[in-house]
Structures are given as C-alpha cells and as structure tokens.
Design a protein around this motif. Structure first.
Motif, mmCIF file in Angstrom:
data_model
loop_
_atom_site.group_PDB
_atom_site.id
_atom_site.type_symbol
_atom_site.label_atom_id
_atom_site.label_comp_id
_atom_site.label_asym_id
_atom_site.label_seq_id
_atom_site.Cartn_x
_atom_site.Cartn_y
_atom_site.Cartn_z
ATOM 1 N N THR A 69 0.700 -1.138 -0.175
ATOM 2 C CA THR A 69 0.136 0.165 0.114
ATOM 3 C C THR A 69 0.857 1.235 0.084
ATOM 4 O O THR A 69 0.260 2.468 -0.335
ATOM 5 C CB THR A 69 -0.855 -0.027 1.219
ATOM 6 O OG1 THR A 69 -0.267 0.092 2.345
ATOM 7 C CG2 THR A 69 -1.874 -1.161 1.169
ATOM 8 N N ALA A 70 2.256 1.184 0.376
ATOM 9 C CA ALA A 70 2.958 2.493 0.489
ATOM 10 C C ALA A 70 2.449 3.545 1.685
ATOM 11 O O ALA A 70 2.830 4.546 1.340
ATOM 12 C CB ALA A 70 3.283 3.034 -0.822
ATOM 13 N N ASN A 71 1.748 2.937 2.394
ATOM 14 C CA ASN A 71 1.115 3.853 3.353
ATOM 15 C C ASN A 71 1.143 2.900 4.625
ATOM 16 O O ASN A 71 0.012 2.371 5.356
ATOM 17 C CB ASN A 71 -0.415 4.026 3.095
ATOM 18 C CG ASN A 71 -1.133 4.891 3.807
ATOM 19 O OD1 ASN A 71 -0.560 5.791 4.545
ATOM 20 N ND2 ASN A 71 -2.417 5.409 3.465
ATOM 21 N N PRO A 72 2.217 3.022 5.527
ATOM 22 C CA PRO A 72 2.725 2.271 6.454
ATOM 23 C C PRO A 72 1.633 2.345 7.792
ATOM 24 O O PRO A 72 1.224 3.482 8.173
ATOM 25 C CB PRO A 72 4.139 2.716 6.859
ATOM 26 C CG PRO A 72 4.463 3.358 5.742
ATOM 27 C CD PRO A 72 3.476 3.947 4.804
ATOM 28 N N GLY A 73 1.317 1.485 8.417
ATOM 29 C CA GLY A 73 0.575 1.312 9.587
ATOM 30 C C GLY A 73 -1.036 1.321 9.361
ATOM 31 O O GLY A 73 -1.880 1.150 10.126
ATOM 32 N N THR A 74 -1.543 1.557 8.121
ATOM 33 C CA THR A 74 -3.001 1.888 7.754
ATOM 34 C C THR A 74 -3.479 0.249 7.603
ATOM 35 O O THR A 74 -2.838 -0.474 6.932
ATOM 36 C CB THR A 74 -3.182 2.681 6.559
ATOM 37 O OG1 THR A 74 -2.478 2.130 5.560
ATOM 38 C CG2 THR A 74 -2.679 3.995 6.623
ATOM 39 N N ASP A 75 -4.657 0.092 7.835
ATOM 40 C CA ASP A 75 -5.479 -1.036 7.701
ATOM 41 C C ASP A 75 -6.248 -1.448 6.278
ATOM 42 O O ASP A 75 -6.115 -0.472 5.512
ATOM 43 C CB ASP A 75 -6.375 -1.430 8.862
ATOM 44 C CG ASP A 75 -7.544 -0.475 8.920
ATOM 45 O OD1 ASP A 75 -7.805 0.306 7.937
ATOM 46 O OD2 ASP A 75 -8.306 -0.394 10.044
ATOM 47 N N ALA A 76 -6.556 -2.469 6.111
ATOM 48 C CA ALA A 76 -7.219 -2.802 4.909
ATOM 49 C C ALA A 76 -8.665 -1.875 4.804
ATOM 50 O O ALA A 76 -8.692 -1.421 3.787
ATOM 51 C CB ALA A 76 -7.685 -4.141 4.779
ATOM 52 N N GLU A 77 -9.415 -1.743 5.703
ATOM 53 C CA GLU A 77 -10.534 -0.898 5.358
ATOM 54 C C GLU A 77 -10.265 0.607 5.163
ATOM 55 O O GLU A 77 -10.916 1.089 4.198
ATOM 56 C CB GLU A 77 -11.510 -0.892 6.562
ATOM 57 C CG GLU A 77 -12.837 -0.341 6.445
ATOM 58 C CD GLU A 77 -13.846 -0.679 7.624
ATOM 59 O OE1 GLU A 77 -14.903 -0.175 7.423
ATOM 60 O OE2 GLU A 77 -13.430 -1.666 8.160
ATOM 61 N N ALA A 78 -9.277 1.181 5.684
ATOM 62 C CA ALA A 78 -8.750 2.384 5.341
ATOM 63 C C ALA A 78 -8.160 2.674 3.951
ATOM 64 O O ALA A 78 -8.610 3.504 3.210
ATOM 65 C CB ALA A 78 -7.810 2.990 6.338
ATOM 66 N N ASN A 79 -7.858 1.585 3.441
ATOM 67 C CA ASN A 79 -7.127 1.686 2.108
ATOM 68 C C ASN A 79 -8.253 1.280 0.924
ATOM 69 O O ASN A 79 -8.473 2.103 -0.016
ATOM 70 C CB ASN A 79 -6.002 0.710 1.773
ATOM 71 C CG ASN A 79 -4.722 1.001 2.390
ATOM 72 O OD1 ASN A 79 -4.170 1.824 1.901
ATOM 73 N ND2 ASN A 79 -4.385 0.563 3.672
#
Length: 211
Positions: A69-79
C-alpha cells in the motif's frame, strides 16, 4: 581470568544462537492447516465510478499481481475507503487507483472489485490479472506474519481457481519497474520464497484432497 573470558564468549554465542532460532521460528510459515477453500473474505465492493471501479469486464485471468500500500500502519478498510473516495474526483489519470483485494495487517481480506472486472492497479496488466494490495507496518514494506499467511492462502486459492502456476504471480515491479511491493523488490530471495510457499501450499492441499 582466561577461564572467565572463555565462559563469557560461550555465553554470548549461546545467546546469539538462541536469537537466531527464535527469529527463524517467528518467520517460518505454518503449513499444518492446509486448505485451498475460499478464505474468509469481507466483501466491500466499491461503487462503480470512472476512477476506481469502471466496471470493465476482465475477460481472462493470466496471473496475479502483488502490491504494497506504501502507506505504513494503515489497515485494509482504510485503504479500501481511499479507493472508494476516488469516485468524488475528476476523471483524470492521477486519480485512477484500486485493487481487487486488500490484505490487512491482521490478515483480514477485503474484496473491493469483483474478479470479473478490471482494477486500476497494474498498468499494462490491468486487463488480464487480479491485483492484491497488502498492508505493512513500516516503511520497509515488509508484511506482518498474519498478512503474509493470509496472502499465501488467498494467492493459492486464486491459483487453484484459475489454474495458474505460482510463476504467474508477479510483482507490480515486474510490470513497470515500480518499487512495489518494496520489501519484495529489494529482497528478491524473499519474493522467491513467497512464490515457493504458495507452491508448497498448493501441492500439500492436493495431497490432502486425495487422502
């Protein structure tokens, strides 16, 4: 004095040996419960829109493309919600992004796009692949153990469903040279291990089915 030095070195050697074993055990994949049945998937299908779910038919599936995701620490639903938010933006190339699946830090799998539709994820391979985005806790892009295990299960399930060899699993990097998934571009041996784990999973599942 010399005896104390020898004992000190022996103690340090045992300490490092123990740490090595612990690391190996943590990173080892558990194949004890093999099942290529459909994994637990949360269906959160995106609204049809020009930027993330165009509704274009995916007429053939020749492979899987793995991303991070290149978005460290974020979860699946946020993405997933980020992909959904693209519907509110202009119809321009910079806003076109999505993926069929997202695997979370905790191993949760969310489906965003039906498998018979294209996703905007893999450039020239959008037309014949299923894309899987994976969350990661740090900037290096390395997946958590739960993410990794869920990815192996999902990839094996899709390979079995569409009769794909593990060699048909590729990185976004292999399409356009983008550093994605970052850790598995910078560590090609880890990427080969990932494909090997999918292969082992598939083969053991076949044996299990025939028992």
């Amino acid at each position: 004095m010399s005896l104390l030095i020898i004992l000190l070195f022996v103690g340090i050697a045992h300490l490092f040996q123990g740490r090595g074993k612990e690391t190996q055990e943590v990173m080892a994949y558990d194949f004890s419960d093999i099942d290529v049945a459909k994994p637990d998937i949360s269906e959160m299908i995106l609204t049809k829109n020009v930027n993330s779910r165009p509704g274009t038919a995916l007429k053939k599936i020749n492979g899987l493309v793995i991303h991070y995701t290149a978005n460290p620490g974020t979860d699946a639903e946020a993405n997933r919600n980020y992909f959904e938010s693209r519907k509110d933006f202009p119809n321009e190339a910079g806003y076109k992004v999505s993926s069929h699946y997202i695997v979370g830090l905790d191993g949760r799998i969310i489906q965003c796009i039906p498998e018979n539709e294209i996703a905007y994820a893999s450039n020239d391979r959008n037309s014949d692949t299923i894309s899987i985005e994976c969350c990661h806790p740090k900037k290096n892009g390395k997946y958590t153990k739960k993410t990794y295990q869920a990815l192996i299960h999902l990839a094996a399930y899709l390979c079995d469903k569409y009769e794909l060899e593990p060699e048909k699993i590729i990185r976004h990097y292999d399409v356009k040279g983008k550093l994605c998934p970052l850790y598995y571009v910078k560590h090609p041996e880890a990427w080969e291990k990932l494909k090997s784990d999918v292969d082992v999973y598939l083969k053991k599942s076949i044996i299990k089915k025939n028992e």
